[in-house]
Design a protein around this motif. Structure first.
Motif, PDB file in Angstrom:
ATOM      1  N   GLU A 174       9.034 -13.511   0.954  1.00  0.00           N
ATOM      2  CA  GLU A 174       9.746 -12.695  -0.037  1.00  0.00           C
ATOM      3  C   GLU A 174       8.774 -12.265  -1.123  1.00  0.00           C
ATOM      4  O   GLU A 174       8.064 -13.095  -1.694  1.00  0.00           O
ATOM      5  CB  GLU A 174      10.889 -13.498  -0.646  1.00  0.00           C
ATOM      6  N   ILE A 175       8.761 -10.962  -1.388  1.00  0.00           N
ATOM      7  CA  ILE A 175       7.879 -10.392  -2.403  1.00  0.00           C
ATOM      8  C   ILE A 175       8.736  -9.652  -3.413  1.00  0.00           C
ATOM      9  O   ILE A 175       9.630  -8.887  -3.049  1.00  0.00           O
ATOM     10  CB  ILE A 175       6.869  -9.420  -1.763  1.00  0.00           C
ATOM     11  N   THR A 176       8.467  -9.896  -4.692  1.00  0.00           N
ATOM     12  CA  THR A 176       9.194  -9.231  -5.769  1.00  0.00           C
ATOM     13  C   THR A 176       8.193  -8.480  -6.644  1.00  0.00           C
ATOM     14  O   THR A 176       7.157  -9.029  -7.023  1.00  0.00           O
ATOM     15  CB  THR A 176       9.970 -10.257  -6.621  1.00  0.00           C
ATOM     16  N   LEU A 177       8.520  -7.226  -6.946  1.00  0.00           N
ATOM     17  CA  LEU A 177       7.653  -6.369  -7.753  1.00  0.00           C
ATOM     18  C   LEU A 177       8.362  -5.918  -9.017  1.00  0.00           C
ATOM     19  O   LEU A 177       9.587  -5.835  -9.058  1.00  0.00           O
ATOM     20  CB  LEU A 177       7.255  -5.114  -6.964  1.00  0.00           C
ATOM     21  N   SER A 178       7.579  -5.600 -10.029  1.00  0.00           N
ATOM     22  CA  SER A 178       8.050  -4.891 -11.216  1.00  0.00           C
ATOM     23  C   SER A 178       7.206  -3.639 -11.338  1.00  0.00           C
ATOM     24  O   SER A 178       5.975  -3.695 -11.232  1.00  0.00           O
ATOM     25  CB  SER A 178       7.866  -5.743 -12.476  1.00  0.00           C
ATOM     26  N   TYR A 179       7.857  -2.504 -11.555  1.00  0.00           N
ATOM     27  CA  TYR A 179       7.135  -1.245 -11.646  1.00  0.00           C
ATOM     28  C   TYR A 179       6.747  -0.968 -13.083  1.00  0.00           C
ATOM     29  O   TYR A 179       7.518  -1.202 -14.019  1.00  0.00           O
ATOM     30  CB  TYR A 179       7.978  -0.104 -11.078  1.00  0.00           C
ATOM     31  N   LEU A 180       5.532  -0.478 -13.273  1.00  0.00           N
ATOM     32  CA  LEU A 180       4.979  -0.225 -14.600  1.00  0.00           C
ATOM     33  C   LEU A 180       4.757   1.276 -14.792  1.00  0.00           C
ATOM     34  O   LEU A 180       4.595   2.022 -13.820  1.00  0.00           O
ATOM     35  CB  LEU A 180       3.639  -0.951 -14.758  1.00  0.00           C
ATOM     36  N   TYR A 181       4.716   1.678 -16.060  1.00  0.00           N
ATOM     37  CA  TYR A 181       4.309   3.038 -16.385  1.00  0.00           C
ATOM     38  C   TYR A 181       2.911   2.938 -16.990  1.00  0.00           C
ATOM     39  O   TYR A 181       2.732   2.529 -18.130  1.00  0.00           O
ATOM     40  CB  TYR A 181       5.272   3.702 -17.367  1.00  0.00           C
ATOM     41  N   CYS A 231       0.836  -1.212   0.000  1.00  0.00           N
ATOM     42  CA  CYS A 231       0.000   0.000   0.000  1.00  0.00           C
ATOM     43  C   CYS A 231       0.868   1.258   0.000  1.00  0.00           C
ATOM     44  O   CYS A 231       0.604   2.210  -0.746  1.00  0.00           O
ATOM     45  CB  CYS A 231      -0.935  -0.021   1.202  1.00  0.00           C
ATOM     46  N   GLU A 232       1.917   1.270   0.818  1.00  0.00           N
ATOM     47  CA  GLU A 232       2.826   2.421   0.856  1.00  0.00           C
ATOM     48  C   GLU A 232       3.551   2.586  -0.474  1.00  0.00           C
ATOM     49  O   GLU A 232       3.739   3.706  -0.964  1.00  0.00           O
ATOM     50  CB  GLU A 232       3.837   2.243   1.993  1.00  0.00           C
ATOM     51  N   THR A 233       3.968   1.465  -1.067  1.00  0.00           N
ATOM     52  CA  THR A 233       4.646   1.514  -2.363  1.00  0.00           C
ATOM     53  C   THR A 233       3.709   2.036  -3.437  1.00  0.00           C
ATOM     54  O   THR A 233       4.096   2.850  -4.284  1.00  0.00           O
ATOM     55  CB  THR A 233       5.176   0.119  -2.740  1.00  0.00           C
ATOM     56  N   ASN A 234       2.463   1.585  -3.406  1.00  0.00           N
ATOM     57  CA  ASN A 234       1.482   2.046  -4.383  1.00  0.00           C
ATOM     58  C   ASN A 234       1.241   3.546  -4.243  1.00  0.00           C
ATOM     59  O   ASN A 234       1.139   4.271  -5.242  1.00  0.00           O
ATOM     60  CB  ASN A 234       0.173   1.268  -4.217  1.00  0.00           C
ATOM     61  N   THR A 235       1.176   4.030  -3.010  1.00  0.00           N
ATOM     62  CA  THR A 235       0.994   5.469  -2.774  1.00  0.00           C
ATOM     63  C   THR A 235       2.199   6.258  -3.299  1.00  0.00           C
ATOM     64  O   THR A 235       2.030   7.294  -3.947  1.00  0.00           O
ATOM     65  CB  THR A 235       0.799   5.732  -1.268  1.00  0.00           C
ATOM     66  N   ALA A 236       3.413   5.743  -3.043  1.00  0.00           N
ATOM     67  CA  ALA A 236       4.618   6.422  -3.535  1.00  0.00           C
ATOM     68  C   ALA A 236       4.659   6.420  -5.058  1.00  0.00           C
ATOM     69  O   ALA A 236       5.040   7.436  -5.681  1.00  0.00           O
ATOM     70  CB  ALA A 236       5.865   5.749  -2.963  1.00  0.00           C
ATOM     71  N   LEU A 237       4.248   5.310  -5.682  1.00  0.00           N
ATOM     72  CA  LEU A 237       4.234   5.251  -7.148  1.00  0.00           C
ATOM     73  C   LEU A 237       3.193   6.208  -7.733  1.00  0.00           C
ATOM     74  O   LEU A 237       3.445   6.869  -8.737  1.00  0.00           O
ATOM     75  CB  LEU A 237       3.943   3.822  -7.610  1.00  0.00           C
ATOM     76  N   LYS A 238       2.031   6.284  -7.085  1.00  0.00           N
ATOM     77  CA  LYS A 238       0.996   7.177  -7.587  1.00  0.00           C
ATOM     78  C   LYS A 238       1.419   8.635  -7.456  1.00  0.00           C
ATOM     79  O   LYS A 238       1.203   9.443  -8.372  1.00  0.00           O
ATOM     80  CB  LYS A 238      -0.303   6.927  -6.825  1.00  0.00           C
ATOM     81  N   LEU A 257       3.545  -4.660 -10.852  1.00  0.00           N
ATOM     82  CA  LEU A 257       3.163  -6.047 -11.128  1.00  0.00           C
ATOM     83  C   LEU A 257       3.807  -6.921 -10.062  1.00  0.00           C
ATOM     84  O   LEU A 257       5.018  -6.848  -9.844  1.00  0.00           O
ATOM     85  CB  LEU A 257       3.643  -6.459 -12.523  1.00  0.00           C
ATOM     86  N   LEU A 258       3.006  -7.714  -9.385  1.00  0.00           N
ATOM     87  CA  LEU A 258       3.504  -8.606  -8.342  1.00  0.00           C
ATOM     88  C   LEU A 258       4.093  -9.844  -9.021  1.00  0.00           C
ATOM     89  O   LEU A 258       3.375 -10.656  -9.593  1.00  0.00           O
ATOM     90  CB  LEU A 258       2.367  -8.984  -7.394  1.00  0.00           C
ATOM     91  N   ARG A 259       5.413  -9.971  -8.985  1.00  0.00           N
ATOM     92  CA  ARG A 259       6.102 -11.081  -9.654  1.00  0.00           C
ATOM     93  C   ARG A 259       6.126 -12.353  -8.809  1.00  0.00           C
ATOM     94  O   ARG A 259       5.978 -13.444  -9.330  1.00  0.00           O
ATOM     95  CB  ARG A 259       7.545 -10.687  -9.980  1.00  0.00           C
ATOM     96  N   THR A 275      12.620  -3.255  -5.283  1.00  0.00           N
ATOM     97  CA  THR A 275      11.719  -4.157  -5.993  1.00  0.00           C
ATOM     98  C   THR A 275      11.562  -5.487  -5.270  1.00  0.00           C
ATOM     99  O   THR A 275      10.755  -6.310  -5.684  1.00  0.00           O
ATOM    100  CB  THR A 275      12.250  -4.446  -7.417  1.00  0.00           C
ATOM    101  N   ARG A 276      12.308  -5.690  -4.213  1.00  0.00           N
ATOM    102  CA  ARG A 276      12.250  -6.941  -3.453  1.00  0.00           C
ATOM    103  C   ARG A 276      12.108  -6.613  -1.973  1.00  0.00           C
ATOM    104  O   ARG A 276      12.874  -5.825  -1.429  1.00  0.00           O
ATOM    105  CB  ARG A 276      13.516  -7.756  -3.693  1.00  0.00           C
ATOM    106  N   PHE A 277      11.133  -7.251  -1.340  1.00  0.00           N
ATOM    107  CA  PHE A 277      10.874  -7.038   0.084  1.00  0.00           C
ATOM    108  C   PHE A 277      10.893  -8.384   0.794  1.00  0.00           C
ATOM    109  O   PHE A 277      10.439  -9.390   0.241  1.00  0.00           O
ATOM    110  CB  PHE A 277       9.501  -6.387   0.300  1.00  0.00           C
ATOM    111  N   THR A 278      11.400  -8.401   2.019  1.00  0.00           N
ATOM    112  CA  THR A 278      11.388  -9.623   2.820  1.00  0.00           C
ATOM    113  C   THR A 278      10.794  -9.316   4.193  1.00  0.00           C
ATOM    114  O   THR A 278      11.049  -8.257   4.765  1.00  0.00           O
ATOM    115  CB  THR A 278      12.799 -10.220   3.009  1.00  0.00           C
ATOM    116  N   PHE A 279      10.020 -10.267   4.691  1.00  0.00           N
ATOM    117  CA  PHE A 279       9.371 -10.136   5.981  1.00  0.00           C
ATOM    118  C   PHE A 279       9.568 -11.440   6.740  1.00  0.00           C
ATOM    119  O   PHE A 279       9.246 -12.511   6.240  1.00  0.00           O
ATOM    120  CB  PHE A 279       7.870  -9.848   5.816  1.00  0.00           C
TER     121      PHE A 279
END
Length: 150
Positions: free
Chosen positions: A106-113, A65-72, A123-125, A93-97
């Motif tokens: 482990e969560i991996t993301l790709s950012y889109l335009y 949610c925080e990442t989405n807000t920062a991207l927006k 995009l949640l990879r 692009t990679r987060f670990t909890f």
């Protein structure tokens, strides 16, 4: 000579049978108690593991949610795609909890335009539970060493 035989009941046989039945009931009761205790411990371990996993998932959702807000915010503040990509280049692009001592989420993301701010910004990879590789298992045999007696 007519001898009458009297039928007598020995007190020993019914007592032995009663003792045997009581011992069987006690042993089955103890086995049921031990089994119930083991099931309770296993259920508690599963509960703890599930709670830890879902706590990690909740942290991951908050981070998304925080990442989405920062991207927006970066999308709305950028005039073109190059400015947007340079603004988000510092985002990970990679987060670990952590779930437990030996596992983590482990969560991996790709950012889109996107074409518009209503479209997905990432995009949640992957969303994986990973077990750490650096575990040291005890692979030795525990044998008794007998010293030579001379």
């Amino acid at each position: 000579m007519d001898k009458k035989r009297e039928f007598t009941i020995n007190i020993g046989l019914p007592s032995i049978m009663l003792i045997f039945v009581i011992l069987c009931l006690i042993s089955f009761g103890v086995l049921a108690l031990v089994s119930a205790n083991a099931d309770r411990k296993l259920s508690q371990k599963l509960l703890d593991r599930s709670v830890a996993y879902y706590n990690a998932c909740n942290l991951a959702e908050e981070t998304l949610c925080e990442t989405n807000t920062a991207l927006k915010d970066a999308y709305l503040a950028s005039p073109d795609q190059d400015a947007y990509l340079s603004a988000i280049s510092s985002l990970p692009t990679r987060f670990t909890f952590e779930i437990s001592d030996i596992q983590y989420l482990e969560i991996t993301l790709s950012y889109l335009y996107p074409e518009s701010p209503d479209k997905p910004l990432y995009l949640l990879r992957s969303w994986n539970v990973v077990t750490k590789d650096d575990l040291n298992y005890d692979t030795g045999l525990h044998l008794i060493e007998i010293e030579d007696i001379d």
